[in-house]
Design a protein around this motif. Structure first.
Motif, PDB file in Angstrom:
ATOM      1  N   LEU A  41       0.859  -1.188   0.000  1.00 22.09           N
ATOM      2  CA  LEU A  41       0.000   0.000   0.000  1.00 22.09           C
ATOM      3  C   LEU A  41       0.890   1.230   0.000  1.00 22.09           C
ATOM      4  O   LEU A  41       1.766   1.369   0.849  1.00 22.09           O
ATOM      5  N   ILE A  95       1.242   4.184   1.205  1.00 20.50           N
ATOM      6  CA  ILE A  95       0.734   5.051   2.251  1.00 20.50           C
ATOM      7  C   ILE A  95       1.798   6.060   2.653  1.00 20.50           C
ATOM      8  O   ILE A  95       2.990   5.744   2.690  1.00 20.50           O
ATOM      9  N   ALA A 117       1.071   6.648   8.062  1.00 19.75           N
ATOM     10  CA  ALA A 117       1.385   5.284   8.466  1.00 19.75           C
ATOM     11  C   ALA A 117       1.698   5.175   9.956  1.00 19.75           C
ATOM     12  O   ALA A 117       1.146   4.315  10.662  1.00 19.75           O
ATOM     13  N   TYR A 123      -3.434  -5.456   9.076  1.00 16.56           N
ATOM     14  CA  TYR A 123      -2.034  -5.035   9.100  1.00 16.56           C
ATOM     15  C   TYR A 123      -1.287  -5.487   7.848  1.00 16.56           C
ATOM     16  O   TYR A 123      -0.496  -4.727   7.275  1.00 16.56           O
ATOM     17  N   HIS A 136      -2.303  -5.908   4.960  1.00 18.60           N
ATOM     18  CA  HIS A 136      -2.755  -5.236   3.741  1.00 18.60           C
ATOM     19  C   HIS A 136      -2.536  -3.723   3.791  1.00 18.60           C
ATOM     20  O   HIS A 136      -2.972  -2.993   2.903  1.00 18.60           O
ATOM     21  N   VAL A 137      -1.845  -3.277   4.865  1.00 14.26           N
ATOM     22  CA  VAL A 137      -1.528  -1.858   4.979  1.00 14.26           C
ATOM     23  C   VAL A 137      -0.023  -1.646   5.066  1.00 14.26           C
ATOM     24  O   VAL A 137       0.530  -0.753   4.412  1.00 14.26           O
TER      25      VAL A 137
END
Length: 412
Positions: free
Chosen positions: A113, A115, A120, A165, A167-168
């Motif tokens: 991702l 981010i 984050a 978590y 997937h982030v």
């Protein structure tokens, strides 16, 4: 020099965290075993739930547990709390030093991702607080009145957190976040539930009042939760050294779920084992649980599932063009110099690195050849390196490295 001093700080914080963790886990395991081994004795005070005789270090110990509390307070009462507090304090400090202060290296992976750093780190830290409140509400709700139902819902909560978590954040960052979440829940159990409940019991006794049994019930419930959660936390700490566990965002959360199940089964066997060494009708009957050797093969099944998922999650090696020229060492060295050498050098140029990670250096051809198996495992098969792909290595370059290694890692 500053980077070296920061490394020393990180080492000492990590060391203290491990020492405190050993003390905390040790006391948790001991008291659960002690409680399981208590035997009722009608000759004792009616308020005594049971007693245990133990031998250690050449001496004998007689230990009694009161169901609520004795009618008087001793001059000295030992509290078990600082082990938990120190473990969390130094663990969180380590989390900040390693992950939150270097988010682009350890926490963020644009392939998972893209981010922003400003989002984050606050999101990662806030999730620890949110996770505790969700767990606490779950325990206080009608779900918490029945052990099996609460266990299942708690497991679902952990799996949901692991899925989110992974997937982030980067795979490594996600696993550490799961460990930090579980560790935060365990420490909060001690700080917010267990110790306050014990303090209320002591205060009631000093006033000559009968303590509310609910305080002891809640403390025991959360203590048991902490006992079962220790092994998954230890796994998340160790997994950082084994990238195949977290390399695949698609399957890594399921790998964690498998480890959770296996850990719970193993811990349950040990907990029930301590009650089985007593005559029938005593502790084994009192706890309502007996050790079952079938738990060991049952625990092996999810571990095998985790192994299978790790193999399934390995990215396929990029296929080189059929007509492409053989990859030479000169080609490999150019890739290594551009994508790897910034960190893996006797004098790393990447900010925050005073020395090469794990001592792996690519300064000479001999060093590159010697580390070829690790390059294959970390950069070609699992895409773990470079961390967060900060040097933007391409699939074509990974393929070239793989072809060179598969061809014998020749230097000419």
């Amino acid at each position: 020099m500053i980077d070296m001093l920061l490394d020393w700080v990180s080492l000492l914080v990590r060391w203290t965290h491990v020492i405190a963790g050993i003390a905390w886990i040790g006391s948790s395991f001991y008291f659960i075993a002690l409680d399981a081994g208590l035997q009722p004795n009608p000759r004792l005070d009616q308020r005594v739930k049971g007693e245990a005789w133990q031998v250690h270090g050449g001496g004998f110990y007689q230990i009694q547990k009161f169901s609520v509390a004795p009618e008087f307070m001793p001059e000295h009462l030992t509290w078990f709390k600082w082990e938990a507090y120190a473990t969390w304090i130094f663990g969180f400090a380590l989390l900040v030093l390693v992950y939150y202060m270097n988010p682009t290296v350890y926490l963020i992976d644009a392939a998972v991702l893209d981010i922003d750093v400003a989002d984050a780190v606050p999101a990662a830290a806030a999730s620890l607080v949110i996770g505790w409140f969700v767990y606490d509400l779950l325990c206080r709700s009608w779900f918490g009145r029945e052990t099996g139902r609460l266990a299942i819902s708690g497991f679902v909560l952990l799996c949901a957190a692991a899925y989110g978590y992974t997937h982030v954040f980067s795979g490594r960052g996600a696993f550490i976040q799961v460990g930090a979440l579980v560790g935060s829940i365990m420490a909060a159990n001690v700080l917010i539930i267990i110790i306050p409940g014990q303090r209320k019991t002591v205060a009631a006794l000093l006033k000559g009042e009968e303590p509310d049994p609910i305080w002891g019930f809640q403390a025991k419930q959360r203590s048991i939760h902490n006992n079962y959660l220790t092994l998954p936390v230890v796994f998340t700490m160790l997994s950082n050294h084994y990238s195949f566990t977290y390399a695949s965002p698609r399957w890594s959360w399921l790998i964690l779920a498998c480890i959770f199940v296996s850990s719970f089964l193993v811990r349950h066997w040990f907990n029930t084992m301590h009650a089985a060494g007593h005559p029938a009708g005593h502790a084994a009957e009192h706890t309502g649980a007996k050790p079952d050797w079938r738990l060991w093969p049952a625990a092996a099944v999810p571990v095998l599932g985790a192994v299978g998922l790790s193999l399934l999650g390995q990215p396929s090696m990029p296929v080189a063009d059929a007509g492409a020229a053989p990859v030479t060492f000169a080609d490999v060295k150019q890739i290594v110099d551009q994508r790897c050498h910034v960190c893996h050098s006797a004098r790393p140029q990447f900010p925050g690195f005073a020395e090469a990670p794990k001592g792996v250096m690519f300064d000479t051809p001999a060093q590159i050849k010697r580390q070829a198996p690790q390059i294959m495992a970390q950069a070609v098969k699992t895409h773990t390196m470079p961390l967060g792909n900060v040097t933007e290595i391409t699939d074509k370059e990974r393929s070239a490295l793989g072809s060179w290694i598969a061809g014998g890692s020749k230097l000419n």
